[in-house]
Design an enzyme around this catalytic site. Structure first.
Site, PDB file in Angstrom:
ATOM      1  N   ILE A 154      37.772 -53.905  96.917  1.00 13.40           N
ATOM      2  CA  ILE A 154      37.339 -53.030  95.973  1.00 13.40           C
ATOM      3  C   ILE A 154      37.559 -53.042  94.520  1.00 13.40           C
ATOM      4  O   ILE A 154      36.668 -52.767  93.770  1.00 13.40           O
ATOM      5  CB  ILE A 154      38.041 -51.702  96.596  1.00 13.40           C
TER       6      ILE A 154
ATOM      7  N   LYS B 180      41.197 -43.924  95.876  1.00 10.90           N
ATOM      8  CA  LYS B 180      41.533 -42.827  96.862  1.00 10.90           C
ATOM      9  C   LYS B 180      41.848 -43.762  98.209  1.00 10.90           C
ATOM     10  O   LYS B 180      41.487 -44.866  98.352  1.00 10.90           O
ATOM     11  CB  LYS B 180      40.036 -42.332  97.072  1.00 10.90           C
TER      12      LYS B 180
ATOM     13  N   ASP C 283      40.127 -43.371 106.036  1.00  7.93           N
ATOM     14  CA  ASP C 283      40.024 -44.243 104.821  1.00  7.93           C
ATOM     15  C   ASP C 283      38.467 -43.792 104.365  1.00  7.93           C
ATOM     16  O   ASP C 283      38.098 -43.559 103.072  1.00  7.93           O
ATOM     17  CB  ASP C 283      40.161 -45.677 104.946  1.00  7.93           C
TER      18      ASP C 283
END
Length: 308
Positions: free
Chosen positions: A14, A90, A168
């Site tokens: 990510i 997040k 997730d």
């Protein structure tokens, strides 16, 4: 304006796909160091962890944490105590209480804490929120299905306690629905499918409702193959409103109103820079609270082992 020097902790998928390009496109911020035990980037100093970075780089004013949620509390707390602004990927932590503790610590130290929800920054989310602000909503249906083998190959932390499993990605849906609906919502019941060799769910079916009784149903699954499905469908007295492509596309009454590309992370970093300049924080824990409540209420059902 001189850009704010920022460090990035956790150089995984990510970070490489989203955070690095977004930082490069944010004039108000300048990436100056990396913290990752596996190494860094050419041209930037790299450190094995947060403590080493904080000790060696006193000029860094802010940090983004892209590390797994397990252990992130200690990293964020160390940065805040050192007087650095912190942006959290997040989910912002493994529990509501630990992130509330970080928020209190940030207030006490006078630094910014930004708990991000990248799907809220998708192109069509704000317009959906505007259209639903006064709409007579009758029901909401969420379908959020993707292939864990595509997005998290070999990442065992997602299957361990605190890793959230299918939540997730599912928390992205919850972050959007809590943003666009004008009322708060709470879970009523859930079925959580947990592989026999894992600790967290691979699928979930959830029933919720808003404060005024509007039913909200969600279907999350991490075994999807082929096209991925990220959709929120809102039935109203007027035209049906549908967010798809994770919030990038909005259709009203079957007609496309917005269809845009991915610019979530540049918006997040622009917002982080604004919060730092204003001396403010932004910590909305509604999506994480919903996940916690779903785990508390949910019926666990064992399903076949999953080794993907």
């Amino acid at each position: 304006m001189t850009p704010t020097p920022i460090g990035l902790a956790g150089l995984g998928t990510i970070a490489r796909k989203q955070h690095l390009p977004a930082l490069a496109a944010t004039p108000a911020l300048r990436l100056v160091a990396i913290a990752d035990p596996a190494g860094g980037l050419d041209g930037l100093p790299a450190y094995p962890g947060i403590d080493a970075l904080l000790a060696a780089e006193p000029g860094i004013a802010a940090l983004t944490l892209c590390t797994p949620p397990q252990g992130r509390f200690e990293q964020a707390a160390a940065a805040i105590r050192a007087g650095r602004h912190v942006m959290l990927e997040k989910p912002p932590g493994t529990s509501v209480s630990e992130v509330e503790t970080l928020a209190a610590l940030a207030r006490a130290r006078g630094v910014t804490l930004f708990a991000t929800w990248h799907s809220r920054a998708a192109a069509a989310v704000e317009e959906a929120r505007r259209r639903l602000a006064h709409a007579p909503i009758r029901a909401v249906e969420i379908i959020w299905k993707e292939d864990v083998r595509r997005w998290h190959p070999g990442q065992d932390w997602i299957w361990q306690p605190g890793g959230l499993g299918v939540f997730d990605p599912g928390i992205n849906a919850l972050s959007v629905v809590t943003q666009i609906l004008p009322e708060r919502l709470h879970p009523l019941a859930a079925v959580l499918e947990v592989p026999a060799n894992r600790q967290t769910p691979i699928a979930a079916r959830i029933r919720m409702r808003t404060a005024s009784g509007v039913p909200v149903e969600a279907d999350f699954d991490w075994r999807q193959t082929g096209p991925q499905t990220w959709q929120i469908r809102v039935l109203c007295d007027g035209p049906e409103i549908v967010l798809s492509d994770g919030g990038a596309t909005l259709s009203v009454g079957g007609q496309t109103q917005i269809a845009a590309g991915d610019a979530e992370y540049p918006r997040l970093y622009a917002r982080f820079a604004e919060l730092i300049a204003a001396g403010a924080s932004e910590v909305d824990l509604a999506p994480l609270q919903l996940v916690a409540d779903i785990f508390l209420l949910g019926e666990r059902r064992l399903v076949e082992a999953f080794d993907g």
